[in-house]
Design a protein around this motif. Structure first.
Motif, PDB file in Angstrom:
ATOM      1  N   ALA A 159     -37.330 -56.402 -17.015  1.00 39.98           N
ATOM      2  CA  ALA A 159     -37.647 -56.052 -18.399  1.00 39.98           C
ATOM      3  C   ALA A 159     -36.916 -56.968 -19.372  1.00 39.98           C
ATOM      4  CB  ALA A 159     -37.274 -54.590 -18.658  1.00 39.98           C
ATOM      5  N   LEU A 160     -35.655 -57.272 -19.090  1.00 39.02           N
ATOM      6  CA  LEU A 160     -34.874 -58.157 -19.962  1.00 39.02           C
ATOM      7  C   LEU A 160     -35.412 -59.582 -19.921  1.00 39.02           C
ATOM      8  CD1 LEU A 160     -31.305 -56.816 -19.153  1.00 39.02           C
ATOM      9  CD2 LEU A 160     -32.440 -56.727 -21.388  1.00 39.02           C
ATOM     10  N   ASP A 161     -35.876 -60.026 -18.745  1.00 37.97           N
ATOM     11  CA  ASP A 161     -36.441 -61.378 -18.627  1.00 37.97           C
ATOM     12  C   ASP A 161     -37.729 -61.504 -19.433  1.00 37.97           C
ATOM     13  OD1 ASP A 161     -34.363 -62.142 -17.019  1.00 37.97           O
ATOM     14  OD2 ASP A 161     -35.454 -61.850 -15.130  1.00 37.97           O
ATOM     15  N   GLN A 162     -38.575 -60.461 -19.376  1.00 40.53           N
ATOM     16  CA  GLN A 162     -39.855 -60.513 -20.073  1.00 40.53           C
ATOM     17  C   GLN A 162     -39.694 -60.380 -21.584  1.00 40.53           C
ATOM     18  OE1 GLN A 162     -42.783 -57.797 -18.431  1.00 40.53           O
ATOM     19  NE2 GLN A 162     -41.951 -58.052 -16.369  1.00 40.53           N
ATOM     20  N   HIS A 163     -38.718 -59.585 -22.001  1.00 45.40           N
ATOM     21  CA  HIS A 163     -38.559 -59.342 -23.438  1.00 45.40           C
ATOM     22  C   HIS A 163     -37.082 -59.076 -23.726  1.00 45.40           C
ATOM     23  CE1 HIS A 163     -39.426 -58.262 -27.499  1.00 45.40           C
ATOM     24  NE2 HIS A 163     -39.182 -56.969 -27.341  1.00 45.40           N
ATOM     25  N   PRO A 164     -36.320 -60.110 -24.002  1.00 43.28           N
ATOM     26  CA  PRO A 164     -34.889 -59.911 -24.285  1.00 43.28           C
ATOM     27  C   PRO A 164     -34.682 -59.025 -25.500  1.00 43.28           C
ATOM     28  CG  PRO A 164     -35.384 -62.228 -23.890  1.00 43.28           C
ATOM     29  CD  PRO A 164     -36.707 -61.518 -24.019  1.00 43.28           C
ATOM     30  N   ALA A 165     -33.595 -58.305 -25.483  1.00 46.34           N
ATOM     31  CA  ALA A 165     -33.279 -57.420 -26.609  1.00 46.34           C
ATOM     32  C   ALA A 165     -33.026 -58.245 -27.863  1.00 46.34           C
ATOM     33  CB  ALA A 165     -32.059 -56.574 -26.276  1.00 46.34           C
ATOM     34  N   PRO A 166     -33.552 -57.812 -29.018  1.00 43.28           N
ATOM     35  CA  PRO A 166     -33.299 -58.561 -30.258  1.00 43.28           C
ATOM     36  C   PRO A 166     -31.822 -58.474 -30.640  1.00 43.28           C
ATOM     37  CG  PRO A 166     -34.382 -56.472 -30.719  1.00 43.28           C
ATOM     38  CD  PRO A 166     -34.381 -56.619 -29.237  1.00 43.28           C
ATOM     39  N   SER A 167     -31.371 -59.492 -31.338  1.00 43.94           N
ATOM     40  CA  SER A 167     -29.973 -59.526 -31.771  1.00 43.94           C
ATOM     41  C   SER A 167     -29.807 -58.724 -33.052  1.00 43.94           C
ATOM     42  CB  SER A 167     -29.520 -60.960 -32.001  1.00 43.94           C
ATOM     43  OG  SER A 167     -30.305 -61.566 -33.023  1.00 43.94           O
ATOM     44  N   LYS A 168     -28.576 -58.341 -33.331  1.00 41.70           N
ATOM     45  CA  LYS A 168     -28.258 -57.588 -34.541  1.00 41.70           C
ATOM     46  C   LYS A 168     -26.963 -58.146 -35.110  1.00 41.70           C
ATOM     47  CE  LYS A 168     -27.615 -52.862 -36.231  1.00 41.70           C
ATOM     48  NZ  LYS A 168     -27.553 -51.432 -35.832  1.00 41.70           N
ATOM     49  N   GLU A 170     -24.755 -49.563 -30.327  1.00 35.42           N
ATOM     50  CA  GLU A 170     -25.288 -49.725 -31.681  1.00 35.42           C
ATOM     51  C   GLU A 170     -26.289 -50.876 -31.770  1.00 35.42           C
ATOM     52  OE1 GLU A 170     -24.741 -47.744 -34.237  1.00 35.42           O
ATOM     53  OE2 GLU A 170     -23.516 -46.441 -32.975  1.00 35.42           O
ATOM     54  N   LEU A 171     -26.308 -51.747 -30.782  1.00 38.05           N
ATOM     55  CA  LEU A 171     -27.216 -52.892 -30.799  1.00 38.05           C
ATOM     56  C   LEU A 171     -28.618 -52.532 -30.315  1.00 38.05           C
ATOM     57  CD1 LEU A 171     -24.832 -55.646 -29.347  1.00 38.05           C
ATOM     58  CD2 LEU A 171     -25.412 -55.222 -31.750  1.00 38.05           C
ATOM     59  N   VAL A 172     -28.792 -51.323 -29.783  1.00 38.75           N
ATOM     60  CA  VAL A 172     -30.077 -50.935 -29.198  1.00 38.75           C
ATOM     61  C   VAL A 172     -30.908 -50.185 -30.224  1.00 38.75           C
ATOM     62  CG1 VAL A 172     -31.221 -49.750 -27.305  1.00 38.75           C
ATOM     63  CG2 VAL A 172     -28.963 -50.761 -26.954  1.00 38.75           C
ATOM     64  N   HIS A 173     -32.072 -50.728 -30.555  1.00 34.48           N
ATOM     65  CA  HIS A 173     -32.997 -50.067 -31.469  1.00 34.48           C
ATOM     66  C   HIS A 173     -33.890 -49.120 -30.675  1.00 34.48           C
ATOM     67  CE1 HIS A 173     -36.380 -49.618 -34.351  1.00 34.48           C
ATOM     68  NE2 HIS A 173     -35.433 -49.768 -35.238  1.00 34.48           N
ATOM     69  N   PHE A 174     -34.394 -48.068 -31.365  1.00 32.94           N
ATOM     70  CA  PHE A 174     -35.241 -47.092 -30.692  1.00 32.94           C
ATOM     71  C   PHE A 174     -36.463 -47.739 -30.046  1.00 32.94           C
ATOM     72  CE2 PHE A 174     -37.196 -43.096 -29.808  1.00 32.94           C
ATOM     73  CZ  PHE A 174     -38.547 -43.274 -30.050  1.00 32.94           C
ATOM     74  N   THR A 175     -37.055 -48.736 -30.706  1.00 27.93           N
ATOM     75  CA  THR A 175     -38.255 -49.369 -30.159  1.00 27.93           C
ATOM     76  C   THR A 175     -37.965 -50.074 -28.841  1.00 27.93           C
ATOM     77  OG1 THR A 175     -37.824 -51.320 -31.528  1.00 27.93           O
ATOM     78  CG2 THR A 175     -39.322 -49.657 -32.414  1.00 27.93           C
ATOM     79  N   TYR A 176     -36.751 -50.614 -28.703  1.00 26.39           N
ATOM     80  CA  TYR A 176     -36.422 -51.276 -27.443  1.00 26.39           C
ATOM     81  C   TYR A 176     -36.193 -50.237 -26.344  1.00 26.39           C
ATOM     82  CZ  TYR A 176     -34.867 -55.026 -24.403  1.00 26.39           C
ATOM     83  OH  TYR A 176     -34.787 -55.938 -23.377  1.00 26.39           O
ATOM     84  N   MET A 177     -35.671 -49.092 -26.699  1.00 24.95           N
ATOM     85  CA  MET A 177     -35.537 -48.014 -25.727  1.00 24.95           C
ATOM     86  C   MET A 177     -36.912 -47.575 -25.228  1.00 24.95           C
ATOM     87  SD  MET A 177     -32.326 -47.247 -25.176  1.00 24.95           S
ATOM     88  CE  MET A 177     -32.263 -45.530 -24.670  1.00 24.95           C
ATOM     89  N   ARG A 178     -37.873 -47.494 -26.141  1.00 24.63           N
ATOM     90  CA  ARG A 178     -39.234 -47.143 -25.725  1.00 24.63           C
ATOM     91  C   ARG A 178     -39.814 -48.217 -24.821  1.00 24.63           C
ATOM     92  NH1 ARG A 178     -42.232 -43.021 -28.083  1.00 24.63           N
ATOM     93  NH2 ARG A 178     -43.709 -43.654 -26.476  1.00 24.63           N
ATOM     94  N   TYR A 179     -39.513 -49.479 -25.121  1.00 22.53           N
ATOM     95  CA  TYR A 179     -39.979 -50.577 -24.277  1.00 22.53           C
ATOM     96  C   TYR A 179     -39.411 -50.437 -22.859  1.00 22.53           C
ATOM     97  CZ  TYR A 179     -39.753 -55.186 -22.090  1.00 22.53           C
ATOM     98  OH  TYR A 179     -39.808 -56.226 -21.184  1.00 22.53           O
ATOM     99  N   LEU A 180     -38.122 -50.152 -22.749  1.00 21.90           N
ATOM    100  CA  LEU A 180     -37.511 -49.989 -21.427  1.00 21.90           C
ATOM    101  C   LEU A 180     -38.126 -48.804 -20.681  1.00 21.90           C
ATOM    102  CD1 LEU A 180     -33.734 -50.646 -22.214  1.00 21.90           C
ATOM    103  CD2 LEU A 180     -35.365 -52.207 -21.137  1.00 21.90           C
TER     104      LEU A 180
END
Length: 461
Positions: free
Chosen positions: A388-397, A425-435
């Motif tokens: 999942a991280l390879d396909q879509h790295p987490a956005p930076s903050k 704190e670096l994790v946005h809700f949308t990225y949690m849904r992606y995971l």
């Protein structure tokens, strides 16, 4: 042990909603952090000196009559129609709650409506270990001045017990009231029989066919072992054996619509659903195909999600719908759109009246329960996380990048995962849904919510 349910009972304009907000304000900001839960705030969790409990509020009974969409003059406090609505609300509360806050208003004094409610509460209370049950705490609100504080003692005439003067607006006196309330919890027990059966609740708004489905399921199998007491409130569960699996069906079809019921009272009946959902592994959320999904349906769906229970959506009365080739497909889209916060649940279209597709209900519920018990190895989970991280790295903050060191499934029922990260704190809700979506792509966990928690590098285990 499940949390006690505390009901707020009283006539309109005594400050029930103000007291509700006062008790729940510490929790309200975090109860609805999941987008899509559109229900209004009927229930919230409260905490006093370490005791957690749920408070229920109808938002008050509207003392007006509505005719042809037009509001007419308000009813007088002593009018027969108004007293009838109050009686219905009080009777529901006394049957279903574990404790009651009977809210009155010192500015109005003791009214006929207060006396009516007090009489209902006294008549309907049952005996439990030699004490009246459920316990009732008499609350006298709007005591903002010293004089009004003294006037609160006129409420002794209601025969409920000691009145607790408070100001819900300012919080004055609520501590003594809550001390008296949680004292009743020390003797509170829920008589739920411990067993290994799969507990399936049938929930939904009134008149969607819950009892009909229950009768169809139990009548068809002819394998009832015994009726068992489900709670201290006389609810009866039904035990049956299906394909060598022990199942306990929990029915909530106790309140039915007779003519027009005030919306506040109808919402109040969700107490039964809350209790059933908490005791179940899988909830069958019944929808009326003719009326479609209503706000009350989303309320109940939201409570299923709040309790982290698995679910199956049952669209009943399908025989009453005119159909073409795309009807089921279109209706399924409608259900998933309206319940978009539970898009992982299976949807069945049945007719409990005729029995059509009812034979699919229990197999689907048991399949969902099996998904609820799935446990992933740490190796499989971390492989999924790396992909999942390879396909879509987490956005930076703020120039900082999220790092997920590793994850592990810590429990099931529901499946619960802990991800060890550098900074939550670096994790946005949308990225949690992606995971979550990436996880479900390989392991669907059909009908079951996934709980994903984050733990920072410096947080304790």
């Amino acid at each position: 042990m499940n949390k006690p349910i505390v009901a707020l009972v009283g006539r309109p304009n005594v400050g029930k909603s103000t007291l509700f907000n006062r008790l729940a304000q510490a929790r309200l900001a975090v109860v609805d952090d999941i987008p899509g839960t559109t229900r209004d705030r009927l229930m919230a969790e409260a905490d006093w000196i370490g005791y957690l409990f749920d408070i229920i509020d109808t938002g008050g009974i509207d003392p007006t009559q509505v005719s042809a969409g037009k509001q007419v003059a308000p009813l007088s406090i002593g009018s027969a129609d108004f007293i009838k609505e109050i009686r219905t609300q009080a009777e529901i509360a006394i049957e279903e709650a574990d404790a009651i806050l009977f809210v009155t208003d010192v500015q109005s004094g003791v009214t006929p409506a207060d006396q009516e409610i007090a009489q209902i509460l006294r008549q309907k209370q049952r005996q439990h270990e030699g004490q009246p049950w459920p316990p009732v705490i008499l609350v006298v609100n709007k005591c903002e001045t010293q004089n009004s504080w003294a006037e609160a003692y006129q409420f002794y005439e209601l025969g409920i017990g000691e009145p607790y003067p408070i100001s819900a607006l300012h919080g004055r006196g609520t501590g003594d009231m809550l001390d008296a309330l949680v004292e009743t919890f020390k003797t509170w027990v829920e008589d739920v029989e411990e067993d290994d059966s799969v507990k399936i609740s049938i929930v939904g708004k009134p008149n969607v066919g819950k009892s009909t489905l229950l009768n169809r399921l139990t009548g068809k199998e002819r394998a009832i072992v015994s009726p068992i007491a489900g709670t201290t409130r006389d609810a009866i569960d039904t035990r049956l054996t299906f394909h060598e699996k022990e199942i306990t069906l929990i029915d909530t079809a106790g309140i039915r619509r007779r003519g027009k019921i005030d919306p506040g009272v109808e919402k109040y009946s969700v107490i039964r659903s809350i209790q059933a959902i908490r005791r179940s592994d899988v909830a069958l959320l019944m929808i009326d195909a003719v009326n479609g999904i209503t706000a009350q349906d989303t309320h109940v769906a939201g409570y299923i999600l709040d309790e982290w229970k698995s679910a199956v959506v049952i669209v009943n009365k399908w025989d009453a719908i005119e159909k073409d080739t795309y009807t089921i497909e279109d209706y399924t889209w409608h259900v998933r759109n309206e319940l978009n916060f539970m898009d992982y649940v299976p949807v069945l279209f049945i007719s409990a009246q005729t029995g059509r597709r009812v034979d699919q209900v229990l197999p689907t519920a048991l399949a969902v329960q099996a998904e609820r018990l799935v446990r992933l190895s740490t190796g499989k989970l971390n492989r999924l996380l790396r992909n999942a991280l390879d396909q879509h790295p987490a956005p930076s903050k703020n120039g900082r990048h999220l790092k997920i060191y590793y994850g592990a499934q810590v429990t099931n029922s529901p499946p619960t995962f802990v991800l060890h990260v550098n900074d939550p704190e670096l994790v946005h809700f949308t990225y949690m849904r992606y995971l979550e979506n990436q996880l479900r792509a390989e392991y669907p966990f059909v009908g079951t919510p996934l709980r994903i928690m984050l733990r920072g590098r410096k947080e304790p285990e």
